[in-house]
Design a protein around this motif. Structure first.
Motif, mmCIF file in Angstrom:
data_model
loop_
_atom_site.group_PDB
_atom_site.id
_atom_site.type_symbol
_atom_site.label_atom_id
_atom_site.label_comp_id
_atom_site.label_asym_id
_atom_site.label_seq_id
_atom_site.Cartn_x
_atom_site.Cartn_y
_atom_site.Cartn_z
ATOM 1 N N ARG A 634 -9.716 -8.256 -10.879
ATOM 2 C CA ARG A 634 -9.031 -8.681 -12.113
ATOM 3 C C ARG A 634 -7.584 -9.066 -11.802
ATOM 4 O O ARG A 634 -7.045 -10.005 -12.391
ATOM 5 C CB ARG A 634 -9.086 -7.565 -13.161
ATOM 6 C CG ARG A 634 -10.501 -7.285 -13.676
ATOM 7 C CD ARG A 634 -10.494 -6.139 -14.675
ATOM 8 N NE ARG A 634 -9.767 -6.505 -15.875
ATOM 9 C CZ ARG A 634 -8.985 -5.679 -16.564
ATOM 10 N NH1 ARG A 634 -8.800 -4.430 -16.144
ATOM 11 N NH2 ARG A 634 -8.368 -6.093 -17.652
ATOM 12 N N VAL A 635 -6.950 -8.319 -10.883
ATOM 13 C CA VAL A 635 -5.594 -8.693 -10.452
ATOM 14 C C VAL A 635 -5.638 -10.077 -9.803
ATOM 15 O O VAL A 635 -4.769 -10.929 -10.061
ATOM 16 C CB VAL A 635 -5.028 -7.644 -9.464
ATOM 17 C CG1 VAL A 635 -3.718 -8.145 -8.854
ATOM 18 C CG2 VAL A 635 -4.805 -6.297 -10.155
ATOM 19 N N TRP A 636 -6.637 -10.328 -8.980
ATOM 20 C CA TRP A 636 -6.789 -11.620 -8.292
ATOM 21 C C TRP A 636 -6.867 -12.772 -9.314
ATOM 22 O O TRP A 636 -6.288 -13.833 -9.116
ATOM 23 C CB TRP A 636 -8.039 -11.571 -7.419
ATOM 24 C CG TRP A 636 -8.316 -12.814 -6.634
ATOM 25 C CD1 TRP A 636 -9.254 -13.766 -6.906
ATOM 26 C CD2 TRP A 636 -7.638 -13.249 -5.454
ATOM 27 N NE1 TRP A 636 -9.219 -14.755 -5.973
ATOM 28 C CE2 TRP A 636 -8.235 -14.470 -5.057
ATOM 29 C CE3 TRP A 636 -6.599 -12.729 -4.680
ATOM 30 C CZ2 TRP A 636 -7.822 -15.180 -3.925
ATOM 31 C CZ3 TRP A 636 -6.192 -13.433 -3.559
ATOM 32 C CH2 TRP A 636 -6.796 -14.638 -3.194
ATOM 33 N N ARG A 637 -7.564 -12.529 -10.422
ATOM 34 C CA ARG A 637 -7.761 -13.589 -11.416
ATOM 35 C C ARG A 637 -6.514 -13.843 -12.264
ATOM 36 O O ARG A 637 -6.461 -14.829 -13.004
ATOM 37 C CB ARG A 637 -8.949 -13.237 -12.325
ATOM 38 C CG ARG A 637 -10.292 -13.278 -11.590
ATOM 39 C CD ARG A 637 -11.450 -13.291 -12.566
ATOM 40 N NE ARG A 637 -11.592 -12.026 -13.279
ATOM 41 C CZ ARG A 637 -12.319 -10.988 -12.847
ATOM 42 N NH1 ARG A 637 -12.958 -11.064 -11.681
ATOM 43 N NH2 ARG A 637 -12.399 -9.884 -13.556
ATOM 44 N N LEU A 701 3.365 -7.741 -8.967
ATOM 45 C CA LEU A 701 2.937 -7.721 -7.570
ATOM 46 C C LEU A 701 3.770 -6.761 -6.737
ATOM 47 O O LEU A 701 3.249 -6.058 -5.853
ATOM 48 C CB LEU A 701 3.010 -9.129 -6.975
ATOM 49 C CG LEU A 701 2.020 -10.157 -7.536
ATOM 50 C CD1 LEU A 701 2.250 -11.519 -6.889
ATOM 51 C CD2 LEU A 701 0.577 -9.705 -7.325
ATOM 52 N N ILE A 702 5.075 -6.702 -6.986
ATOM 53 C CA ILE A 702 5.931 -5.767 -6.238
ATOM 54 C C ILE A 702 5.542 -4.324 -6.543
ATOM 55 O O ILE A 702 5.445 -3.488 -5.636
ATOM 56 C CB ILE A 702 7.427 -5.993 -6.555
ATOM 57 C CG1 ILE A 702 7.860 -7.401 -6.129
ATOM 58 C CG2 ILE A 702 8.286 -4.949 -5.858
ATOM 59 C CD1 ILE A 702 9.253 -7.772 -6.590
ATOM 60 N N LEU A 703 5.276 -4.028 -7.826
ATOM 61 C CA LEU A 703 4.903 -2.662 -8.209
ATOM 62 C C LEU A 703 3.575 -2.243 -7.587
ATOM 63 O O LEU A 703 3.398 -1.085 -7.200
ATOM 64 C CB LEU A 703 4.812 -2.551 -9.736
ATOM 65 C CG LEU A 703 6.110 -2.704 -10.525
ATOM 66 C CD1 LEU A 703 5.829 -2.638 -12.022
ATOM 67 C CD2 LEU A 703 7.124 -1.622 -10.135
ATOM 68 N N LEU A 715 -1.337 -13.182 -3.098
ATOM 69 C CA LEU A 715 -1.096 -13.750 -4.435
ATOM 70 C C LEU A 715 0.336 -14.266 -4.555
ATOM 71 O O LEU A 715 0.594 -15.273 -5.232
ATOM 72 C CB LEU A 715 -1.378 -12.695 -5.510
ATOM 73 C CG LEU A 715 -2.864 -12.405 -5.772
ATOM 74 C CD1 LEU A 715 -3.030 -11.165 -6.651
ATOM 75 C CD2 LEU A 715 -3.536 -13.617 -6.440
ATOM 76 N N TRP A 716 1.273 -13.582 -3.948
ATOM 77 C CA TRP A 716 2.675 -14.024 -3.931
ATOM 78 C C TRP A 716 2.763 -15.415 -3.307
ATOM 79 O O TRP A 716 3.421 -16.306 -3.839
ATOM 80 C CB TRP A 716 3.493 -13.017 -3.133
ATOM 81 C CG TRP A 716 4.975 -13.218 -3.113
ATOM 82 C CD1 TRP A 716 5.663 -14.110 -2.363
ATOM 83 C CD2 TRP A 716 5.960 -12.507 -3.885
ATOM 84 N NE1 TRP A 716 7.015 -14.009 -2.587
ATOM 85 C CE2 TRP A 716 7.233 -13.028 -3.529
ATOM 86 C CE3 TRP A 716 5.898 -11.497 -4.819
ATOM 87 C CZ2 TRP A 716 8.416 -12.551 -4.086
ATOM 88 C CZ3 TRP A 716 7.070 -11.009 -5.376
ATOM 89 C CH2 TRP A 716 8.319 -11.535 -5.016
#
Length: 803
Positions: A634-637, A701-703, A715-716
């Motif tokens: 889900r993060v990827w999407r 993304l950092i967290l 992803l960055w």
């Protein structure tokens, strides 16, 4: 959007981190330093199971976060590779221990790298590397020079099958834990380290550190400092005396018998006067098969034999009392003799009841016909001559004064802590760098000749005599005395694996230094260690031994702080799916390689941190692993809903600031599971909103990165965010924006909650009253009644009192 392929992504970023040496560390005085340490593993033949990465991942999360916060972080890894398991494996499979170790380290390192830990591999150490153990030997020589290493006859647990000495915890029911063979007690001339010289400081300096309470308690209890008196009981008609230590000299009038260790030298000295000496020998033989732990268990049945023909004299009463031997008194603890006070000690009472020995109450309040009156810290002395009528504390002082005046005893501080048995009769360990000369005694090997290398031999099986396998290698053993040049022999005992692990954290700091164990500049910069995490099973002996070695080096002026670790935390185990400890024999071991292959390293890392309270044990669940993989998918999407924007989306801003605060705090307090849950909730907020901008995504993304570094780096890059994520800065939160503008407030009527209403955080009492009275649920309880009072606490309580 391409498919999420963790195997491809993770290898890519691991190669980038290695190539760019992203996690390599050096002195940087423009930054605050942070030294994070995890216990280095023993590289076993089985490799890692999924329990191993839990502590490594935890401090990896903290280390990554601290780098983003501007710290210069040292996070090293190495290998605690000497020891008996490797030697046993080598003997069984006919492979040299060095080769076994080399293969195991290669596998372990490959596994650790595949999980993506941010270790500085340029600092890697291996305790079996001569460049490392040269300095272990060097430190031993310093201990020897200062009189803190000495030789002494000591009983050891000897396995008749393995033909080696065993630690107490390796003896179960009088048998070897590993092979089941018979274990007997042998007396062996052993090298000892005088850790007792540091006993007081090892307790007192716990005030200087931030250890969790249970760790401090374990350290304190193991050292076991107690105040009392040392006094002598004469042996009737003999010049010899039995010396005892007691914390309760006030109870001496209640001492009705004595118990001494079965090994006590006076037994053999007076064997001709002991009428039941054969019975004594038989009992001694039975006890010789027990470990010290088994001998001192309080719950076991009491056994013993009276020394018929010898009596002691109670120095307070002047009366003769019997002398017994029993397994629960150890020659290696205290003086090897105790005065028994059965009226006020449970163990003594049980012994006295079994053998029909006298019981005298000397502190008022005990019911000695039923059990020992053990709560004796307070009370009035009775049946105690000049102590009668005194409170306990006053009686202690008076008795010590009386003993000193009579020359019978003196005030004394005693410790449960014993000196450290440092010898091992094994091949696979650091050689002890001493030679024995018939003229000069024990002589150190010159520092210029260190390291004393282990000889490379084909046969390293144990001997029948109990000597180290090295004793059979005569061309290595025979040497010349460094002092007089005469014929001499090398010490053939080796060091325990505790030796290399007692100072490894110092060598990490400067591992390639050939002239010193580490440079003073590097040591001064990095020490003390800011955060050390390891298993609870190592919070007693390993922690104690390493603190002792560090304090010794501090006394020599070689390190600049008295304690090595500022903070010590511990983690719970990951259990098998059946709630039992993971082990090959139980068939419940989960291999991280398989999890990484199927789900990815980031999934493994996320699940390890999400599995539960970090300080408690938790069972492995493949369903839990799958849930974490779905979360990362889900993060990827999220990349599909990212738009341009360099300020937080207004509708999401408050939740983002709350998440920064919560995740920042949770990662520092080991609450990784709730930190990840916060990120899961924020992900839901993003999807519910339907779109996010690059600023929102960048912060997210950092967290997440410390937990799942590979997917977040990818992803960055895909999203076109500036530079690399590993060069980013940890986001800050605005405290004001973590507070809700609109909240649900409970409304009470006569003290009972009758409904809730939405209010703005700054609403006045009048506005809240109007909203409450307009609410249908509240109206039912207020209608037709008089409001006599309102109780209002801003943002928390609104109570309407009616009658």
């Amino acid at each position: 959007m391409r498919e999420y392929n963790p195997n491809k992504i993770e290898k890519k970023w691991q190669d980038i981190w290695d190539e760019k040496e992203v996690y390599k560390t050096s002195i940087d005085k423009d930054k605050p330093k942070f030294y994070a340490l995890v216990e280095f593993p023993y590289p076993s033949g089985e490799g890692l199971h999924v329990g191993h990465p839990r502590p490594y991942t935890a401090l990896d999360v903290v280390a990554r976060k601290r780098r983003y916060q501007g710290y210069n972080v040292l996070y090293p890894m190495g290998w605690d590779a000497f020891g008996l398991p490797t030697e046993n494996y080598a003997i069984k499979h006919k492979i040299h221990p060095a080769k076994v170790t080399e293969n195991n380290i290669k596998r372990f390192k490959s596994q650790l790298k595949s999980i993506g830990f941010s270790f500085d591999w340029s600092k890697e150490i291996d305790t079996t590397d001569p460049h490392y153990y040269k300095w272990t030997q060097w430190i031993f020589l310093k201990l020897f020079e200062k009189g803190l290493a000495y030789k002494q006859e000591m009983p050891i647990n000897w396995c008749t099958s393995c033909k080696i000495g065993l630690a107490n915890e390796e003896v179960v029911g009088g048998a070897c834990e590993r092979c089941g063979g018979e274990v007997v007690r042998k007396v062996k001339n052993q090298w000892m380290l005088k850790i007792t010289e540091y006993a007081d400081r090892l307790i007192d300096d716990l005030e200087l550190v931030n250890f969790i309470d249970r760790v401090k308690i374990q350290q304190t209890n193991w050292i076991g400092r107690s105040e009392g008196a040392e006094l002598d009981f004469n042996i009737s008609d003999k010049e010899d005396k039995l010396r005892v230590f007691t914390t309760r000299p006030d109870t001496i009038f209640g001492s009705t018998y004595m118990v001494i260790a079965v090994e006590h030298p006076l037994i053999d000295k007076y064997k001709d006067e002991i009428s039941n000496y054969d019975e004594i020998l038989e009992y001694r033989n039975i006890v010789s098969k027990k470990s010290d732990f088994e001998r001192t268990e309080l719950s076991k049945e009491k056994t013993g034999v009276e020394l018929k023909g010898l009596k002691a004299i109670n120095p307070a009463t002047g009366k003769e009392i019997p002398i017994w031997i029993s397994d629960y008194v150890l020659m290696t603890y205290g003086t090897g003799a105790i005065m028994a006070v059965p009226g006020h000690d449970q163990r003594d009472w049980e012994f006295a009841k079994k053998f029909n020995l006298p019981i005298v109450e000397v502190i008022k309040g005990g019911n000695i016909e039923k059990e020992a009156y053990t709560n004796t810290d307070q009370g009035i002395l009775i049946n105690s001559d000049f102590l009668d009528g005194m409170e306990v504390e006053k009686a202690k002082e008076s008795m010590i004064k009386w003993l000193e005046e009579k020359g019978l005893g003196t005030k004394k501080t005693n410790f449960k802590l014993r000196d450290w048995v440092f010898s091992r009769q094994r091949y696979w360990g650091e050689p002890i760098p001493l030679v024995h000369c018939p003229k000069c005694g024990w002589v150190p090997v010159p520092e210029s000749e260190l390291p004393v290398m282990l000889p490379d031999v084909e046969n390293y099986e144990p001997t029948d005599t109990g000597e180290s396998p090295l004793a059979k290698i005569t061309d290595w053993v025979n040497t010349t005395c460094p002092k007089c040049g005469g014929l001499a022999e090398r010490e053939t005992d080796t060091m325990p694996n505790w030796a290399g692990s007692s100072w490894y954290f110092l060598r990490y700091i400067d591992p390639h230094n050939e002239k010193q164990f580490a440079s003073k500049e590097e040591l001064d910069y990095w020490l003390p260690i800011d955060w050390y995490n390891g298993g609870m099973e190592h919070t007693t002996l390993h922690l104690l031994y390493s603190r002792f070695w560090h304090k010794f080096l501090y006394d020599l002026g070689l390190v600049s702080c008295p304690e090595p670790y500022l903070k010590r935390t511990s983690h719970g185990m990951i259990l098998g799916h059946n709630n039992e400890k993971m082990s090959k024999s139980r068939g419940n071991v989960v291999n991280p390689d398989e999890i990484i292959k199927e789900f990815g390293a980031d999934t493994l890392r996320t699940y390890e941190m999400f599995i539960g309270d970090f300080e408690k044990s938790a069972p492995w669940s493949e369903n839990g692993v799958r849930g974490c993989r779905r979360f990362l998918e889900r993060v990827w999407r999220l990349q599909d809903i990212v738009e341009d924007g360099d300020e937080y989306t207004k509708e999401l801003e408050s939740n983002i600031h709350k998440s920064i605060k919560k995740v920042s705090e949770d990662f520092e307090s080991l609450k990784f599971n709730t930190g990840i849950a916060t990120l899961m909730a924020l992900l839901n907020d993003f999807n519910d909103h339907g779109k996010i901008n690059k600023k929102d995504f960048e912060t997210y993304l950092i967290l997440l990165n410390p937990v799942a570094p590979h997917i977040t780096e990818e992803l960055w890059e895909i999203t076109g965010l500036k530079g690399h994520l590993h060069d980013a800065t940890w986001p800050e939160y605005d405290e004001n924006k973590t507070k809700d503008e609109v909240i649900q407030m409970p409304i009470q009527v006569n003290g009972k909650v009758r409904g809730t209403i939405k209010i703005n955080i700054d609403d006045t009492q009048e506005t809240i009253r109007k909203k409450a009275l307009d609410d249908e649920n509240i109206q039912k309880f207020v209608e037709g009644r008089n409001i006599v009072k309102e109780i209002f606490v801003k943002g928390k309580i609104f109570n309407i009192v009616v009658k």
